[in-house]
Motif scaffolding. Structure first.
Motif, short mmCIF file in Angstrom:
data_model
loop_
_atom_site.label_atom_id
_atom_site.label_comp_id
_atom_site.label_asym_id
_atom_site.label_seq_id
_atom_site.Cartn_x
_atom_site.Cartn_y
_atom_site.Cartn_z
N PHE A 14 0.83 -1.20 0.00
CA PHE A 14 0.00 0.00 0.00
C PHE A 14 0.86 1.25 0.00
O PHE A 14 1.92 1.29 0.63
CB PHE A 14 -0.92 0.01 1.23
CG PHE A 14 -2.20 -0.74 1.00
CD1 PHE A 14 -3.25 -0.15 0.32
CD2 PHE A 14 -2.35 -2.02 1.48
CE1 PHE A 14 -4.43 -0.84 0.10
CE2 PHE A 14 -3.52 -2.72 1.27
CZ PHE A 14 -4.57 -2.13 0.59
N MET A 15 0.40 2.26 -0.69
CA MET A 15 1.05 3.57 -0.68
C MET A 15 0.00 4.64 -0.94
O MET A 15 -1.13 4.33 -1.36
CB MET A 15 2.15 3.65 -1.73
CG MET A 15 1.71 3.45 -3.16
SD MET A 15 3.05 3.70 -4.37
CE MET A 15 4.31 2.60 -3.76
N PRO B 281 -5.05 2.81 -0.66
CA PRO B 281 -6.15 2.44 0.24
C PRO B 281 -7.49 2.40 -0.48
O PRO B 281 -7.84 3.30 -1.24
CB PRO B 281 -6.11 3.55 1.30
CG PRO B 281 -4.68 3.99 1.32
CD PRO B 281 -4.22 3.89 -0.10
N GLY B 282 -8.22 1.32 -0.27
CA GLY B 282 -9.50 1.14 -0.92
C GLY B 282 -9.46 0.14 -2.05
O GLY B 282 -10.51 -0.41 -2.45
N GLU B 283 -8.27 -0.13 -2.60
CA GLU B 283 -8.14 -1.13 -3.67
C GLU B 283 -8.01 -2.52 -3.07
O GLU B 283 -7.55 -2.69 -1.94
CB GLU B 283 -6.94 -0.81 -4.55
CG GLU B 283 -7.13 0.42 -5.42
CD GLU B 283 -5.98 0.65 -6.36
OE1 GLU B 283 -6.17 1.37 -7.35
OE2 GLU B 283 -4.88 0.11 -6.13
N ARG B 284 -8.38 -3.51 -3.86
CA ARG B 284 -8.37 -4.90 -3.39
C ARG B 284 -6.97 -5.48 -3.50
O ARG B 284 -6.27 -5.27 -4.48
CB ARG B 284 -9.34 -5.74 -4.22
CG ARG B 284 -9.51 -7.18 -3.73
CD ARG B 284 -10.67 -7.84 -4.46
NE ARG B 284 -10.37 -8.00 -5.87
CZ ARG B 284 -9.82 -9.09 -6.40
NH1 ARG B 284 -9.48 -10.11 -5.62
NH2 ARG B 284 -9.59 -9.16 -7.69
N ILE B 285 -6.58 -6.21 -2.46
CA ILE B 285 -5.31 -6.92 -2.47
C ILE B 285 -5.56 -8.34 -2.97
O ILE B 285 -6.45 -9.03 -2.49
CB ILE B 285 -4.71 -6.98 -1.05
CG1 ILE B 285 -4.14 -5.61 -0.67
CG2 ILE B 285 -3.63 -8.03 -0.95
CD1 ILE B 285 -2.89 -5.23 -1.42
N LYS C 81 -1.89 -9.66 2.38
CA LYS C 81 -3.06 -9.17 3.11
C LYS C 81 -2.69 -8.56 4.45
O LYS C 81 -3.34 -7.64 4.92
CB LYS C 81 -4.06 -10.31 3.30
CG LYS C 81 -4.74 -10.73 2.00
CD LYS C 81 -5.72 -11.87 2.24
CE LYS C 81 -6.40 -12.28 0.94
NZ LYS C 81 -7.32 -13.40 1.14
N ALA C 82 -1.64 -9.08 5.07
CA ALA C 82 -1.22 -8.56 6.37
C ALA C 82 -0.70 -7.15 6.27
O ALA C 82 -0.59 -6.45 7.28
CB ALA C 82 -0.16 -9.46 6.98
N ASP C 83 -0.39 -6.69 5.05
CA ASP C 83 0.14 -5.34 4.87
C ASP C 83 -0.97 -4.31 4.68
O ASP C 83 -0.70 -3.14 4.51
CB ASP C 83 1.09 -5.29 3.67
CG ASP C 83 2.29 -6.18 3.87
OD1 ASP C 83 2.79 -6.69 2.85
OD2 ASP C 83 2.74 -6.33 5.02
N ALA C 84 -2.20 -4.77 4.66
CA ALA C 84 -3.31 -3.86 4.41
C ALA C 84 -3.50 -2.92 5.61
O ALA C 84 -3.31 -3.31 6.75
CB ALA C 84 -4.59 -4.64 4.17
N PRO C 85 -3.87 -1.65 5.34
CA PRO C 85 -4.06 -0.71 6.44
C PRO C 85 -5.11 -1.21 7.41
O PRO C 85 -6.18 -1.66 7.02
CB PRO C 85 -4.53 0.56 5.72
CG PRO C 85 -4.02 0.43 4.32
CD PRO C 85 -4.06 -1.04 4.02
#
Length: 259
Positions: free
Chosen positions: A24-25, A243-247, A253-257
């Motif tokens: 994510f960025m 943020p808001g986009e699908r991983i 997945k653990a890196d998601a905000p």
């Protein structure tokens, strides 16, 4: 049961290795990466076209500052400097550099959680080699006089320089792939400064030893900028998420905000 579990574990490890990492960025950061990629591709293409046109107009002989740079480097020759330049030529040469690249990609591929970046590095290096060989065969430019060569005669074509292109691709692409994942922008600056110094040394060694014209090295650097821009665009498209986009990468997945 234990044997089956072991096989499943090995398969899982192999599978996870080739799950492409995602990160994510902020939207502005991703746009900046895409802009950088476009600028690098544009600058590289324009510089290469300008160099190629100049070389072809000179009937593949010396062009622009080629002869003046050669004469200046001839005036600097000494035993000590020649030994240093030969060392650099060997390091960035067609034997040592592929071994270095192979070791780096294999070790990186085993150590890293994901194999995406070492695979991209290997693909970029291969692209540079293939591109160089195609252009060499089309342009068929002669090298500087053989009597000026300090490390054995070479009668192959010189445009672009394979040594310089290989060094540029390895140093610049590796630097991006490593430091693009760092949060500290200062480390990336230092990394690219170091890569730039390496590129200059690789080019100087080939010119000093009498195997290439300046325009050969310029063409190699421009092609490397094209490849670096393509790598940045590809890596950003495949791995950068806002943020808001699908991983889609399971291990990311653990890196998601908020996780």
């Amino acid at each position: 049961m234990a044997e089956q579990a072991g096989k499943n574990s090995l398969w899982r490890t192999f599978h996870d290795k080739f799950v492409v990492e995602e990160r994510f960025m902020e939207p502005a950061a991703r746009k900046a990466l895409y802009r950088t990629a476009v600028v690098l591709i544009g600058v590289g293409a324009l510089l290469f076209i300008a160099t190629l046109v100049g070389v072809l107009q000179s009937n593949t002989g010396p062009w622009g500052p080629d002869e003046s740079i050669r004469d200046w480097l001839l005036s600097l020759r000494s035993e000590t400097l020649t030994a240093v330049m030969i060392f650099l030529a060997v390091i960035f040469g067609p034997v040592a550099l592929p071994i270095i690249v192979l070791v780096v990609t294999v070790v990186w591929g085993f150590v890293a959680k994901h194999a995406w970046r070492p695979i991209v590095l290997a693909a970029a290096m291969l692209t540079g080699v293939v591109t160089s060989q195609i252009i060499l065969a089309i342009v068929q430019r002669s090298r500087p006089p053989v009597e000026l060569m300090l490390f054995g005669a070479d009668h192959t074509y010189s445009f672009p320089s394979g040594h310089v292109l290989g060094a540029c691709d390895f140093l610049l692409v590796t630097t991006f792939l490593v430091f693009s994942r760092r949060k500290n922008p200062r480390s990336a600056v230092f990394g690219f400064v170091g890569a730039g110094i390496g590129v200059v040394l690789a080019a100087l060694s080939r010119l000093y030893l009498g195997y290439h014209w300046l325009s050969d090295a310029m063409a190699s650097v421009s092609l490397s900028l094209l490849i670096l821009g393509a790598v940045i665009a590809l890596d950003t498209w495949r791995t950068a998420r806002i943020p808001g986009e699908r991983i889609t990468g399971e291990l990311s997945k653990a890196d998601a905000p908020g996780d």
